[in-house]
Design a protein around this motif. Structure first.
Motif, mmCIF file in Angstrom:
data_model
loop_
_atom_site.group_PDB
_atom_site.id
_atom_site.type_symbol
_atom_site.label_atom_id
_atom_site.label_comp_id
_atom_site.label_asym_id
_atom_site.label_seq_id
_atom_site.Cartn_x
_atom_site.Cartn_y
_atom_site.Cartn_z
ATOM 1 N N GLN A 248 0.847 -1.191 0.000
ATOM 2 C CA GLN A 248 0.000 0.000 0.000
ATOM 3 C C GLN A 248 0.883 1.241 0.000
ATOM 4 N N GLN A 249 0.437 2.280 -0.708
ATOM 5 C CA GLN A 249 1.192 3.524 -0.745
ATOM 6 C C GLN A 249 1.306 4.123 0.656
ATOM 7 N N ILE A 250 2.478 4.668 0.963
ATOM 8 C CA ILE A 250 2.673 5.254 2.289
ATOM 9 C C ILE A 250 2.422 6.758 2.290
ATOM 10 N N ASP A 251 2.319 7.392 1.118
ATOM 11 C CA ASP A 251 2.015 8.822 1.036
ATOM 12 C C ASP A 251 0.499 8.994 1.177
ATOM 13 N N GLN A 252 0.061 9.418 2.342
ATOM 14 C CA GLN A 252 -1.370 9.475 2.643
ATOM 15 C C GLN A 252 -2.070 10.671 2.014
ATOM 16 N N THR A 253 -1.331 11.549 1.352
ATOM 17 C CA THR A 253 -1.947 12.728 0.728
ATOM 18 C C THR A 253 -2.370 12.484 -0.713
ATOM 19 N N THR A 254 -1.999 11.342 -1.294
ATOM 20 C CA THR A 254 -2.322 11.087 -2.692
ATOM 21 C C THR A 254 -3.796 10.761 -2.864
ATOM 22 N N LYS A 259 -8.785 7.500 -1.658
ATOM 23 C CA LYS A 259 -9.904 6.670 -2.111
ATOM 24 C C LYS A 259 -10.104 5.448 -1.220
ATOM 25 N N THR A 260 -9.043 5.041 -0.537
ATOM 26 C CA THR A 260 -9.162 3.860 0.329
ATOM 27 C C THR A 260 -9.766 4.212 1.683
ATOM 28 N N LEU A 261 -9.892 5.509 1.975
ATOM 29 C CA LEU A 261 -10.377 5.957 3.288
ATOM 30 C C LEU A 261 -11.878 6.190 3.222
#
Length: 289
Positions: A248-254, A259-261
């Motif tokens: 999973q991508q670690i950059d939470q601002t993308t 979309k996963t949140l």
């Protein structure tokens, strides 16, 4: 028909068979079992005799080559000889498709047994190397990195010499491979490890993060095996991808991460209990108490 004549005819048939016919015969005559001694599935395989013969001949030639490629720099084994086996060498003998077929069978059946609805699966053998082990050499406990699956196939197994000072009631473990999954609770209905005594032509396929070790042995002779790492990725019928190398991508601002949140949109059990507790300020709760 006499036994000798029948044997001669079978040999001639093997010499004249196409690559497709050979792979089909190898598939039919391979003993493949999927077991679950602890958490992950493990495949136990017994190869046909001519696969074993081809692998012994190939590894003999590599070990006799002064210009062999040393793969030991990538490994933790306390073993002097660990040369590389190229995919090209395997392909020239028709063996690469056979090993990829074993790996495919292992992953497909493991995923199906876990309830996955698979649409597409890709499995590739990345690299193989020889472990030419002699007296007192060993492999410390380890796992394999930069891959999804690991495997071992035994080619030659000497007769172990029993340790002189070892009492007769002790179980012989010299030369064995042991897989370690977890610390198992004594007396519980579970196991945390599995020890195997190698047999020529036998293979074990397992997840690359499964810890394992190979014990030393005493006496003359060579304990020879080939180990190989591989990777896989699968697509489910709902379009989602399963891939052990996927992270999973670690950059939470993308945007993709956002979309996963997704909001659950309901009160949690914890919140419900807190709202109804006597010290929450809820008047009805206070009246009831």
């Amino acid at each position: 028909m006499s036994g000798k004549k029948a044997k001669k005819e079978r040999k001639e048939q093997k010499l004249n068979e196409s690559e497709k016919e050979k792979l089909e015969r190898w598939s039919r005559t391979t003993d493949f079992k999927l077991i679950k001694p602890f958490g992950p599935h493990v495949a136990m395989v017994q190869a046909p005799s001519d696969i074993l013969e081809k692998m012994i001949k190939l590894t003999d030639e590599i070990l006799e080559d002064e210009n062999r490629v040393d793969w030991g720099g990538h490994l933790v084994g306390q073993v002097a000889e660990e040369p590389w086996v190229s995919n090209k060498q395997l392909e020239e003998l028709g063996l690469l498709k056979y090993f990829n077929g074993l790996l495919y069978n292992y992953v497909w059946n493991s995923l199906k047994m876990e309830g996955q609805d698979i649409e597409k699966l890709q499995v590739n053998l990345d690299h193989m190397w020889i472990v030419s082990q002699y007296e007192n050499e060993y492999n410390p406990i380890h796992f394999h990195t930069y891959c999804d699956l690991s495997s071992v196939m035994w080619l030659k197994v000497p007769k172990w010499e029993r340790r002189e000072k070892l009492p007769a009631y002790k179980t012989q473990r010299d030369g064995h491979i042991e897989f370690v999954y977890k610390t198992a609770c004594p007396g519980a209905m579970e196991r945390g490890s599995m020890s195997l005594n190698p047999e020529p032509g036998a293979s074990v396929l397992f997840p690359s993060n499964l810890l394992h070790t190979v014990y030393p042995f005493q006496g003359p002779g060579e304990r020879r095996s080939v180990a190989f790492n591989s990777h896989w990725q699968a697509t489910l019928k709902n379009g989602k991808m399963i891939d052990k190398s996927y992270r999973q991508q670690i950059d939470q601002t993308t945007e993709d991460y956002q979309k996963t949140l997704k909001s659950k949109g309901e009160v949690s059990g914890f919140a419900e209990r807190k709202q109804g507790s006597p010290d929450s300020g809820d008047s009805e709760a206070k009246n009831e108490s």
